[in-house]
Design an enzyme around this catalytic site. Sequence first.
Site, PDB file in Angstrom:
ATOM      1  CB  ILE A 131      -5.117   2.876  14.316  1.00 44.69           C
ATOM      2  CG1 ILE A 131      -4.449   3.582  15.510  1.00 44.69           C
ATOM      3  CG2 ILE A 131      -4.684   3.495  12.976  1.00 44.69           C
ATOM      4  CD1 ILE A 131      -4.645   5.069  15.613  1.00 44.69           C
ATOM      5  NE  ARG A 172      -3.790   0.416   1.946  1.00 47.91           N
ATOM      6  CZ  ARG A 172      -4.859   0.474   1.170  1.00 47.91           C
ATOM      7  NH1 ARG A 172      -5.299  -0.607   0.581  1.00 47.91           N
ATOM      8  NH2 ARG A 172      -5.499   1.594   0.985  1.00 47.91           N
ATOM      9  CB  CYS A 219      -5.861  -3.027   3.447  1.00 47.12           C
ATOM     10  SG  CYS A 219      -4.827  -3.010   4.890  1.00 47.12           S
ATOM     11  N   PRO A 245      -9.026   4.314   3.419  1.00 46.11           N
ATOM     12  CG  PRO A 245     -10.257   5.967   4.520  1.00 46.11           C
ATOM     13  CD  PRO A 245      -9.717   4.581   4.690  1.00 46.11           C
ATOM     14  CB  ILE A 246      -5.910   7.311  -0.372  1.00 45.09           C
ATOM     15  CG1 ILE A 246      -6.687   7.132  -1.678  1.00 45.09           C
ATOM     16  CG2 ILE A 246      -5.180   6.028  -0.020  1.00 45.09           C
ATOM     17  CD1 ILE A 246      -5.777   7.080  -2.893  1.00 45.09           C
ATOM     18  CG  ASP A 247     -10.510  10.552   2.935  1.00 45.47           C
ATOM     19  OD1 ASP A 247      -9.923   9.525   3.329  1.00 45.47           O
ATOM     20  OD2 ASP A 247     -11.022  11.365   3.729  1.00 45.47           O
ATOM     21  CD  GLN A 248      -8.474  13.589   5.413  1.00 45.32           C
ATOM     22  OE1 GLN A 248      -8.029  14.688   5.756  1.00 45.32           O
ATOM     23  NE2 GLN A 248      -9.750  13.418   5.095  1.00 45.32           N
ATOM     24  NE  ARG A 262       3.673  -5.889   3.424  1.00 50.28           N
ATOM     25  CZ  ARG A 262       2.965  -5.247   4.356  1.00 50.28           C
ATOM     26  NH1 ARG A 262       2.047  -5.884   5.053  1.00 50.28           N
ATOM     27  NH2 ARG A 262       3.146  -3.968   4.578  1.00 50.28           N
TER      28      ARG A 262
HETATM   29  N1  EPU Z   1      -7.230   7.564   7.094  1.00 53.72           N
HETATM   30  C1  EPU Z   1      -8.294   8.164   6.458  1.00 53.72           C
HETATM   31  N2  EPU Z   1      -8.053   8.770   5.257  1.00 53.72           N
HETATM   32  C2  EPU Z   1      -6.824   8.827   4.678  1.00 53.72           C
HETATM   33  C3  EPU Z   1      -5.747   8.204   5.337  1.00 53.72           C
HETATM   34  C4  EPU Z   1      -5.977   7.587   6.553  1.00 53.72           C
HETATM   35  O1  EPU Z   1      -9.411   8.144   6.953  1.00 53.72           O
HETATM   36  O2  EPU Z   1      -6.682   9.401   3.596  1.00 53.72           O
HETATM   37  C5  EPU Z   1      -7.462   6.898   8.401  1.00 53.72           C
HETATM   38  C6  EPU Z   1      -7.187   5.395   8.315  1.00 53.72           C
HETATM   39  O3  EPU Z   1      -8.316   4.684   7.871  1.00 53.72           O
HETATM   40  C7  EPU Z   1      -6.799   5.076   9.744  1.00 53.72           C
HETATM   41  C8  EPU Z   1      -6.118   6.360  10.240  1.00 53.72           C
HETATM   42  O4  EPU Z   1      -6.511   7.389   9.324  1.00 53.72           O
HETATM   43  O5  EPU Z   1      -7.930   4.830  10.527  1.00 53.72           O
HETATM   44  C9  EPU Z   1      -4.619   6.310  10.287  1.00 53.72           C
HETATM   45  O6  EPU Z   1      -4.115   5.882   9.034  1.00 53.72           O
HETATM   46  P1  EPU Z   1      -2.668   6.326   8.526  1.00 53.72           P
HETATM   47  O7  EPU Z   1      -2.825   7.093   7.269  1.00 53.72           O
HETATM   48  O8  EPU Z   1      -1.937   6.957   9.646  1.00 53.72           O
HETATM   49  O9  EPU Z   1      -2.001   4.927   8.177  1.00 53.72           O
HETATM   50  P2  EPU Z   1      -1.063   4.609   6.972  1.00 53.72           P
HETATM   51  O10 EPU Z   1      -0.190   5.757   6.656  1.00 53.72           O
HETATM   52  O11 EPU Z   1      -1.845   4.014   5.859  1.00 53.72           O
HETATM   53  C10 EPU Z   1       0.944   3.833   8.426  1.00 53.72           C
HETATM   54  C11 EPU Z   1       1.795   2.609   8.534  1.00 53.72           C
HETATM   55  C12 EPU Z   1       0.990   1.496   9.188  1.00 53.72           C
HETATM   56  C13 EPU Z   1       0.517   1.974  10.561  1.00 53.72           C
HETATM   57  C14 EPU Z   1      -0.260   3.290  10.438  1.00 53.72           C
HETATM   58  C15 EPU Z   1      -0.647   3.893  11.774  1.00 53.72           C
HETATM   59  C16 EPU Z   1       3.241   2.871   6.655  1.00 53.72           C
HETATM   60  C17 EPU Z   1       3.686   2.385   5.333  1.00 53.72           C
HETATM   61  N3  EPU Z   1       2.225   2.221   7.212  1.00 53.72           N
HETATM   62  O12 EPU Z   1      -0.161   3.471   7.602  1.00 53.72           O
HETATM   63  O13 EPU Z   1       1.885   0.424   9.347  1.00 53.72           O
HETATM   64  O14 EPU Z   1      -0.305   1.002  11.153  1.00 53.72           O
HETATM   65  O15 EPU Z   1       0.546   4.252   9.722  1.00 53.72           O
HETATM   66  O16 EPU Z   1       0.496   4.141  12.530  1.00 53.72           O
HETATM   67  O17 EPU Z   1       3.820   3.795   7.201  1.00 53.72           O
HETATM   68  C18 EPU Z   1       2.534  -1.781   9.686  1.00 53.72           C
HETATM   69  O18 EPU Z   1       3.715  -1.380   9.622  1.00 53.72           O
HETATM   70  O19 EPU Z   1       2.212  -2.938  10.062  1.00 53.72           O
HETATM   71  C19 EPU Z   1       1.478  -0.870   9.293  1.00 53.72           C
HETATM   72  C20 EPU Z   1       0.254  -1.261   8.981  1.00 53.72           C
END
Ligand code: EPU
Length: 435
Positions: free
Chosen positions: A327, A93, A117, A123-126, A397
């Site tokens: 989370i 991702r 996932c 989502p990636i809206d943000q 991974r």
């Molecule tokens: N979210 C939204 N919209 C968005 C982006 C996120 O609603 O556009 C929500 C997500 O659904 C979630 C929360 O915001 O509920 C936090 O998501 P975040 O964006 O912080 O997660 P991420 O960047 O996709 C990274 C790590 C994850 C880790 C999370 C939280 C990477 C590559 N991945 O994911 O790592 O769990 O931050 O700390 O940096 C792992 O290493 O096992 C792993 C899953």
Amino acid sequence: MDKFIIKGGRRLTGEVTISGAKNAAVAILPAVILSDEPCVIENVPSISDVNICIQVLEELGATVTNIAKDTYRIDPTTIDKFCVPYEYTRKMRASYYFLGALLGMYNKARVSMPGGCPLGDRPIDQHLKAFCALGAENALSQGMIDLSAKKLKGNQIFFDVVTVGATMNAMLAAVKAEGLTIIENAAKEPHIVDLANFLNSMGANIMGAGTDVIKIRGVEHLHGTTYAVIPDQIEAGTFMVAIAATKGDAIVKNVIPKHLESITKKLEKIGVNIEQYDDSIRVWVDGPLVKANIKTAPHPGFPTDMQSQIATLLTLAEGTSIITENIWEQRFRYVDELRRMGADITVNGKVALIEGTGKLMGAPVKACDLRAGAALIIAGLAATGITEIEDIFHIERGYDCMEGKLRAMGADIEKISVPDKPGTKKTETVSKTAV
Ligand code: EPU
């Protein structure tokens, strides 16, 4: 199909050296695209997510050379493609960082939308909100996200939720945008600071990373740099828990103790002894383990990526522990597997109730995601008898030679390859290398 076979009951002793942080490396490698010159990145972990990042960079036309163990020289000046196909994004991702990096450098990017996932809705809206705020237009067609901008301009970005990925992507897109970008409600994880430090070492002007307001003044050019990725906070925490679960005594080397504070504090509460040095930590257990309550939260709170590992430890502790996962909605999928090993855990929505039974029994189990896999390894190390873990590609991974590191600490763990077809009995040992 590869499996881990663990004979439990051995104390972990000696020392382990932690590798570079996965979640920093998977952003820093794409960030090299923003440079006008080659960069050298050190302390890159040997994990499959990093391999995918490197393949994508090569697919785009970058020249990547592995110049030493864990060190890559990346020349982005040969990039002539701007599209990341689904074959990569479905495996990782974090390939969404190529959106921010390509957009920031070339004002355009075409990246396949990541697939489903195991952690639930992601989502990636943000991310898209940030790109739009900077002046990009986005369109979705044939599963591909297309971003384009005439010129990126600094702006104010307020995130509705604290998000690591969108904060990093906003930084990547804004670093060369004209004028000032202010990111509010930013995530504060150590890998956010690491990405900012990396970009600043290339000549970027980023202030406030590690706080909830990040200010970025756009620059025209970024130059080459040599940069070492920070140690992996979650790998370190995983080994700390593994040492505790086996009632071991060992040193975890190449860590930044400050990054581990929330984990250290909880482990101490559970009855684990911890002694911190400049860049290492001694972990040992010489008394009973006791219950604790844990709520996952963005940094500096307790990381969701350590939730399954600490839950496993709590199955070995006295009393009833409560874990609240704030989370990811599906981060308790490992619980069914732990139950097969004798754990007494009840899940209700985002809350898990763990009745510490003090013991686990070996069983055949399946990793359903990266951290679930790590939890099952810990369970297998602490259990009586033999544990066989399937689907270990999840573990590979994000953990750099976990079985080799554990074996060097006294664990009885090996990786075997078994034919995929049912009914075929032959097994072959494929990896017994010590670290
Ligand atoms: N979210 C939204 N919209 C968005 C982006 C996120 O609603 O556009 C929500 C997500 O659904 C979630 C929360 O915001 O509920 C936090 O998501 P975040 O964006 O912080 O997660 P991420 O960047 O996709 C990274 C790590 C994850 C880790 C999370 C939280 C990477 C590559 N991945 O994911 O790592 O769990 O931050 O700390 O940096 C792992 O290493 O096992 C792993 C899953």
